[in-house]
Design a protein around this motif. Structure first.
Motif, short mmCIF file in Angstrom:
data_model
loop_
_atom_site.label_atom_id
_atom_site.label_comp_id
_atom_site.label_asym_id
_atom_site.label_seq_id
_atom_site.Cartn_x
_atom_site.Cartn_y
_atom_site.Cartn_z
N LEU A 1 24.86 13.79 38.72
CA LEU A 1 25.49 14.52 39.82
C LEU A 1 26.30 13.57 40.70
N MET A 2 25.70 12.43 41.06
CA MET A 2 26.40 11.47 41.91
C MET A 2 27.61 10.88 41.20
N ALA B 1 31.27 11.21 42.65
CA ALA B 1 32.02 9.98 42.93
C ALA B 1 33.45 10.08 42.43
N ALA B 2 33.64 10.81 41.33
CA ALA B 2 34.98 10.99 40.78
C ALA B 2 35.86 11.81 41.71
N GLU B 3 35.23 12.63 42.58
CA GLU B 3 36.00 13.38 43.58
C GLU B 3 36.40 12.46 44.74
N VAL B 4 35.53 11.50 45.06
CA VAL B 4 35.79 10.60 46.19
C VAL B 4 36.80 9.53 45.81
N ALA C 1 27.59 4.91 41.34
CA ALA C 1 26.96 6.12 41.87
C ALA C 1 25.83 6.59 40.95
N PHE C 2 26.08 6.51 39.64
CA PHE C 2 25.04 6.89 38.68
C PHE C 2 23.81 5.99 38.86
N ASP D 1 26.08 7.99 51.25
CA ASP D 1 26.48 9.35 51.61
C ASP D 1 26.38 10.28 50.39
N LEU D 2 26.78 9.78 49.22
CA LEU D 2 26.65 10.58 48.00
C LEU D 2 25.19 10.84 47.67
#
Length: 415
Positions: free
Chosen positions: A302-303, A307-310, A321-322, A364-365
């Motif tokens: 999920l993270m 992260a790909a959006e951020v 993030a993973f 934050d993620l």
């Protein structure tokens, strides 16, 4: 309608069986604004959004062999939209606020005849007026929090002759879980499995810790020699790596025999993916991943998707993030503080900062992932404020993608 859909987000809480295997999820469909009225367009809009979630977001596929429990209030119960839901994939959880009126009983009888599975939510006593409704449900969810041990025992004894499946919710400790098991409960909901005491004997073994160390080396861009040295004490891991690399490179005539060569042919990102999958699979017991490792893997994925959006142009940020996602639950698995676990892994400052000090965008993620699991609306609003690139719709997409990914892993493992 599109505004309502954009404002809805999907969360989930695991439901486990007596062997602590994942049995189902309670799916939480919430309004991102946290207003008392879930959707301003009314219950029909809510029902449509939930139905769309199954078709557009692929929730049905994400659940795999598990079913999704969905809360149903009185208005929603009578909505025609309810019948759009895939009956084989859902359990309709009749909320405690729904009165056991003749109309409600008739509606539940019709839904049961149509093939839906019904559950009665938040039961703390057996009032006589609920007898007919009780006869129609397959599952009774008992809220154990307000009940004393004696009250819980008395309630369980009253429910036993009905032959219903008993689900204990809000189970917070090993003692509560063991008591419920003795009383004949089959299903459990709560975070008891994330307590160190409940997973005694399930600590990460040397190989699992080696996997995390290897991932740390890859994330910190260590040289190939250091990665080889970390692999050498793990002959089984090394052999599997060589086999897989030979398989990946089967289009070539070159046989791979050295670790350095294998790492070069496979590529670091592919190697990292393989290690992540191995870590997930290594927590399996009797062919089934432990719920906590499954939660860790799902959170990591999920993270990674969020992260790909951020930072869309940064695969490295997504990889980190993973790592933060799966590592965030390791203190529970290992029974050690996060700082002690992180110390030997060679992780970067940003990863360590997120895990140990709750600082930076990765933290934050992590907060966003945690509140999407719990359905915590107050934290969710703060997370969205700190991550303007992510909204409820992107969270829905990522949550569903993470569930699908984790489900595909369990299917591969059991195949």
């Amino acid at each position: 309608m599109s505004d309502a859909a954009d404002q809805l987000f999907l969360g989930r809480q695991p439901i486990l069986d007596r062997d602590q295997r994942l049995h189902a999820y309670e799916l939480l469909f919430r309004n991102g604004s946290g207003n008392a009225a879930v959707v301003t367009d009314g219950v029909a809009a809510t029902a449509t959004v939930i139905a769309n979630a199954f078709s557009e977001l692929g929730v049905e596929a994400a659940l795999g062999n598990c079913r999704g429990f969905i809360n149903v209030d009185e208005e929603f119960l009578f909505s025609d939209m309810l019948e759009l839901l895939p009956r084989q994939s859902v359990v309709l959880e009749i909320l405690e606020t729904v009165p056991p009126s003749e109309a409600v009983v008739d509606r539940c009888r019709m839904l049961k005849a149509a093939g839906f599975t019904l559950a009665l939510d938040d039961v703390i006593q057996l009032a006589p007026e609920y007898a007919e409704l009780l006869s129609l449900v397959e599952i009774v969810k008992v809220d154990i929090q307000p009940l004393s041990r004696i009250e819980l025992m008395q309630l369980a004894m009253k429910l036993k002759p009905s032959g219903k499946i008993l689900l204990a919710e809000k189970v917070d400790s090993r003692e509560q879980m063991e008591q419920c098991m003795k009383l004949g409960f089959s299903l459990f909901q709560g975070y008891y499995f994330a307590k160190p005491t409940i997973i005694a004997g399930r600590k990460l073994d040397h190989s699992q810790l080696s996997l995390m160390k290897l991932m740390g080396l890859l994330l910190s861009d260590a040289d190939t020699g250091a990665i080889e040295q970390a692999l050498k004490p793990e002959p089984g891991l090394t052999m599997n790596l060589l086999r897989m690399t030979n398989s990946v490179g089967s289009g070539t005539t070159e046989t791979i025999t050295s670790l350095g060569h294998a790492i070069a042919v496979l590529g670091r990102r592919q190697l990292q993916r393989w290690l992540q999958l191995l870590l997930f699979a290594s927590g399996s017991q009797n062919g089934t991943a432990s719920p906590l490792l499954q939660l860790a893997a799902t959170r990591g994925r999920l993270m990674e998707l969020l992260a790909a959006e951020v930072e869309p142009a940064s695969p490295a940020f997504a990889d980190k993030a993973f790592m933060v996602g799966i590592m965030s639950l390791m203190p529970v698995l290992v029974g050690q503080p996060i700082r002690e676990i992180v110390a030997p892994l060679g992780l970067g400052d940003d990863v360590k900062g997120a895990l140990c000090d709750d600082t930076g965008p990765l933290a934050d993620l992590l907060s966003l992932a945690e509140c999407s699991e719990s359905g915590d609306l107050s934290r969710l609003a703060n997370c969205f404020a700190r991550l303007p690139a992510i909204g409820p719709k992107a969270l829905n997409r990522a949550q569903t993608g993470a569930l699908q990914w984790a489900n595909s892993l369990t299917q591969e493992k059991s195949a």
